[in-house]
Design a protein around this motif. Structure first.
Motif, PDB file in Angstrom:
ATOM      1  N   ASP A   1      -0.912  -7.927   5.093  1.00 42.09           N
ATOM      2  CA  ASP A   1      -0.364  -6.569   5.040  1.00 42.09           C
ATOM      3  C   ASP A   1       1.141  -6.674   4.847  1.00 42.09           C
ATOM      4  OD1 ASP A   1       1.023  -5.809   7.933  1.00 42.09           O
ATOM      5  OD2 ASP A   1      -0.488  -7.399   8.050  1.00 42.09           O
TER       6      ASP A   1
ATOM      7  N   THR B   1     -12.112  -4.575   2.310  1.00 44.34           N
ATOM      8  CA  THR B   1     -10.915  -3.727   2.270  1.00 44.34           C
ATOM      9  C   THR B   1      -9.666  -4.582   2.314  1.00 44.34           C
ATOM     10  OG1 THR B   1     -10.901  -3.526   4.683  1.00 44.34           O
ATOM     11  CG2 THR B   1     -12.125  -1.846   3.442  1.00 44.34           C
TER      12      THR B   1
ATOM     13  N   ARG C   1      -4.643  -4.501   6.596  1.00 43.16           N
ATOM     14  CA  ARG C   1      -3.827  -3.377   7.040  1.00 43.16           C
ATOM     15  C   ARG C   1      -3.018  -3.697   8.288  1.00 43.16           C
ATOM     16  NH1 ARG C   1      -3.675   0.224   2.795  1.00 43.16           N
ATOM     17  NH2 ARG C   1      -5.771   0.516   1.953  1.00 43.16           N
TER      18      ARG C   1
ATOM     19  N   GLY D   1       1.822   3.117   3.677  1.00 40.82           N
ATOM     20  CA  GLY D   1       0.839   2.093   4.026  1.00 40.82           C
ATOM     21  C   GLY D   1      -0.601   2.538   3.871  1.00 40.82           C
ATOM     22  N   LYS D   2      -0.850   3.651   3.204  1.00 33.39           N
ATOM     23  CA  LYS D   2      -2.210   4.174   3.085  1.00 33.39           C
ATOM     24  C   LYS D   2      -2.746   4.109   1.651  1.00 33.39           C
ATOM     25  CE  LYS D   2      -1.599   7.367   6.975  1.00 33.39           C
ATOM     26  NZ  LYS D   2      -1.624   8.776   7.430  1.00 33.39           N
TER      27      LYS D   2
ATOM     28  N   ALA E   1       0.821  -1.217   0.000  1.00 38.12           N
ATOM     29  CA  ALA E   1       0.000   0.000   0.000  1.00 38.12           C
ATOM     30  C   ALA E   1       0.849   1.259   0.000  1.00 38.12           C
ATOM     31  CB  ALA E   1      -0.916  -0.004   1.217  1.00 38.12           C
TER      32      ALA E   1
END
Length: 846
Positions: A201, A141, A144, A128-129, A124
């Motif tokens: 993640d 989603t 994360r 990480g966003k 991501a």
């Protein structure tokens, strides 16, 4: 002559139908195989292109050879990723890390068993966003944090998992419980082929498959207008040691080539069995044209008498064969397309291949047509040549021109020479170990052809052996035996078609039985352990599993089998780390010198005798060792043992190698229990390991049954493929009997006139068919046993010392019964036709 040939084709449509079917089946198999493999290759190639659509250049470490349970990949650092992202012309840089991840379905079974079961990171961005363009979310989603995963859409559909569900899975042994936060779509070829892909993640994936802050690959996307070659050249300037830059196009091409290479074995096997079916078909075609030519002997003689040359007569018969071959080839091509479509639909429904159109290449159509024509024309050439050589006066004087004594002597001499040469070559090949495969294959082919050539000679004594049984059926049995040996060549060609199929089936069954018994003996002779524990797909197993087992009250001894890389004498070697104090209680190796003594100190090793011989080592040899981390040490050879497929190589105490390994992982763990191998103990051990679907707990019986299951699956596939040859053989028997009934119309009419009823006529034809089929069956089973024995000798020389000949009497009896059934079924229509002949019309007919 052309008009005459075409008229003969259309005049004998029914007679040639069986011949066309024989060619059609073989051609259908060939064309179906080519269309199916082309379709799969194209589908996976397109899938590979889609999968690398967003990758213009990949930075990755070069892979070296590694044994099972070890990886030589050195991950790429975060710093390299940041450098790559700042390169001119780079639109985006994505860090990739992946490895094995086993997912359990709702019933606790491994998902994607037999296919790729992979885990990877959802990248991501640096903060990480962001989002990962490789894996667009279809629902929910992206993961994360630790404890969260995303599943590919096909896996979610197969398992019924939805966003919010909790799943059980494993990466290297211990069970993990994860929550599904999202479902994504992907063009990954392994997923399209029925595998699974689980996303973690970024931080979790790095911890599981590499190290924190490190990647196994970096993917670069180019700015518009920047070529892959230009970007590759720029990326090469920042490569760390032992890394390489590869364009996305090359990655897609390499994956496509790998897929084609993996499919080449299947394609070769299918084409081999198609060739067998065509080979069997040759007997039928030659038989058919021999009988057709014999029935038209007077007609051909008349053509010769009015001026036709031998060449023209031969050409006339070959034109008939060409027409039949062309029609059968086109029909076989159409049937092959249908077969390929059916196979694609079946495999597609299993989720084992990506979607794609049916691919029919022009070369496939050409090959199908050529195969049909060439096989038919070649098979018809001998009957055509034989017909042209019959003098017109002799041909007009008799319907059948018997084979001359000279021709039979020549045939028997050639057959004897071929058989002797083939048998000798097979026997020599059994002493040549692995190098004997080629000579044995050639010898088997020569022997098979030699026996076929000798079959007319063999038919009389073997069929005569059935006389006592046939006498039970009175006049029908006596006539059936006489009819079966009346034309030895025809009987030989008919029986040989069945002989080829049963030779292969019996040989494969004998080999499979011997391998199975050899594996059983190997497991019982080399292992004292009650259980072996490994990952379901034999990927590296976490050391935590061995520690967990060692803590169990039911376990008395455990030892890992742990591969470690080292350099000895300037060469790279792989040491197998074991528990030096317990390994003697878990294995039963045959030492030729020395033994286990001193292995637990970490200063000694034991080596299989083959490795020791190749390296020139003996008991007491001192070896300078450089471990994986560069540390140096000295090991002394303490024992030499006879290695096998289960345990071989250099064994050392794990204390000597574990401190020097960057990633500690086991191939498997051996365990001995207080109460031995029982169902209750096995269930208890599986529970203690968390009922993990990714871990196999197997006793010796399980190991043997696993091998047996694999062998049986392969055998069943081969039986299915060889069924094509048997079907063709059935058509041959029907064809021969039908034409034989036609030829003997006057004789059958006369038998009816002097008192043999319809039931007796039917019985006569059926018994004749049964005798011919059993004759082929006996020859096939005999040859199959010989080839199975010879192949077993080759397998023993190649390393499986525990192989021993096993004669599957039950299956051989079943094969003989199958041959008898073929004879009975093949005779139904010809027998009915013979019984319904009008006796007066038949006697009157010329």
């Amino acid at each position: 002559m052309l008009r005459t040939a075409l008229r003969n084709v259309f005049a004998h449509k029914a007679r040639l139908l069986m011949t066309m079917l024989a060619v059609l089946l073989g051609v259908a198999f060939v064309s179906g195989t080519l269309v199916f493999t082309s379709t799969i290759s194209e589908a996976f190639h397109k899938s590979s292109e889609k999968g690398y659509a967003d990758v213009d250049v990949s930075i990755r470490q070069e892979n070296g050879d590694a044994p099972q349970g070890r990886s030589t990949v050195s991950p790429l650092s975060q710093r390299t990723l940041e450098k790559a992202g700042r390169l001119p012309g780079v639109a985006s840089a994505t860090g990739v890390v992946s490895g094995f991840a086993a997912l359990s379905d709702k019933d606790g079974k491994l998902v994607g068993d037999g296919f790729s079961t992979q885990g990877a990171n959802y990248y991501a961005g640096g903060d990480g966003k962001g989002t990962d363009p490789r894996y667009p979310m279809k629902d929910g989603t992206a993961p994360r944090a630790q404890g969260q995963i995303a599943l590919d859409a096909k896996t979610a559909e197969r398992t019924g998992y939805q966003v919010g569900d909790t799943v059980r899975m494993s990466v290297n042994g211990p069970v993990r419980t994860e929550k599904v936060t999202g479902v994504f779509t992907t063009d990954d070829g392994s997923v399209a082929a029925g595998g699974t892909l689980v996303l973690f993640d970024n931080a979790t994936a790095q911890r599981l498959f590499a190290k924190p802050g490190e990647y196994t690959e970096i993917s670069l996307k180019a700015d518009p207008g920047v070529s892959q070659a230009a970007l590759k050249e720029r990326a090469e300037k920042i490569l760390p040691a032992d890394a390489e830059a590869v364009t996305g196009k090359k990655l897609a091409d390499d994956e496509s080539k790998a897929i084609e290479s993996s499919m080449s074995g299947m394609k070769t096997s299918l084409l081999a069995f198609a060739g067998i079916a065509l080979f069997v078909g040759i007997f039928i075609i030659a038989n058919t044209f021999t009988m057709l030519v014999a029935q038209r002997t007077k007609e051909l003689a008349l053509l010769r008498a009015v001026g036709a040359s031998r060449r023209q007569v031969t050409r006339s018969v070959l034109i008939e064969a060409l027409v039949v071959g062309a029609v059968a080839g086109l029909a076989g091509m159409a049937a092959g397309v249908g077969i390929a479509a059916g196979l694609r639909a079946v495999i597609g429904n299993m989720g084992a291949m990506p979607d794609g159109p049916l691919v029919i290449e022009p070369s496939t159509t050409l090959v199908a047509l050529l195969v049909g024509i060439v096989v038919t024309v070649l098979a018809a050439w001998l009957p055509a040549r034989r017909a042209a050589k019959i003098p017109p006066v002799a041909a007009m004087g008799a319907l059948h021109a018997p084979a001359s004594t000279r021709s039979l002597v020549v045939r028997n001499t050639i057959g004897a020479l071929l058989s002797a040469a083939g048998a000798a070559l097979v026997l020599v090949a059994t002493k040549m170990d692995e190098g004997g495969k080629g000579p044995m294959g050639l010898g088997a082919a020569l022997l098979l052809i030699g026996v076929f050539v000798l079959t007319p000679l063999l038919s009389r004594p073997l069929i005569a052996a059935a006389a006592p049984v046939l006498r039970m059926f009175h006049i029908s049995g006596k006539l059936a035996r006489q009819n079966a040996v009346r034309n030895p060549r025809r009987t030989a060609a008919t029986a040989s078609a069945l002989m080829v199929g049963l030779t292969l089936i019996t040989g494969l069954t004998v080999i499979a039985g011997g391998v199975q018994k050899g594996i059983d003996k190997m497991a019982s002779d080399s292992l004292k352990a009650d259980y072996t524990v490994s990952m379901a797909n034999f990927t590296p197993l976490s050391p935590a599993v061995e520690k967990k087992l060692a803590q169990s009250d039911e376990i008395t001894a455990t030892s890992p089998l742990r591969n470690a890389q080292a350099r000895i004498g300037g060469n790279t070697e792989y040491l197998t780390g074991v528990n030096g104090s317990t390994i003697g209680k878990l294995t039963s190796l045959d030492f030729t010198a020395g033994g286990w003594s001193g292995l637990g100190s970490g200063q000694k090793i034991v080596v299989d005798d083959t490795t020791a011989k190749n390296k020139g080592w003996k008991v007491g040899s001192r070896l300078q060792v450089t471990y994986e981390d560069g540390a140096k040490g000295q090991l002394t050879v303490g024992g030499l043992y006879k290695g096998n497929e289960m345990i071989k190589g250099i064994l050392v105490d794990s204390k000597a190698v574990t401190p020097h390994m960057s990633q500690v992982a086991d191939m498997q763990v051996l365990a001995k229990t207080k109460d031995g191998a029982t169902g209750a103990v096995k269930d208890s051990l599986e529970k203690q390991l968390g009922d993990n679907p990714a871990i196999k707990v197997q006793d010796k019986k399980d190991i043997s049954e696993g091998v047996a299951q694999t062998i049986n699956i392969l055998l069943n596939m081969l039986y299915g493929l060889l069924a094509m040859a048997v079907i063709v053989a059935v058509l041959g028997v029907i064809n021969t009997l039908a034409m034989s009934v036609f030829e003997r119309g006057q004789e059958i009419g006369m038998l009816r006139a002097i008192g043999l009823d319809r039931r007796g006529i039917k019985r006569m034809v059926r018994l004749e068919s049964l005798v011919i089929s059993l004759f082929g069956g006996v020859l096939g089973i005999g040859l199959g046993v010989f080839f199975g024995w010879a192949a077993g000798e080759l397998i023993t020389g190649a390393g499986l010392d525990t192989y021993s000949l096993v004669l599957p009497w039950g299956r051989m009896a079943l094969f003989l019964a199958l041959a008898a059934l073929v004879g009975v079924l093949a005779a139904l229509w010809p027998a009915r036709r013979a019984a319904r002949l009008n006796m007066l019309a038949a006697i009157k007919a010329e």
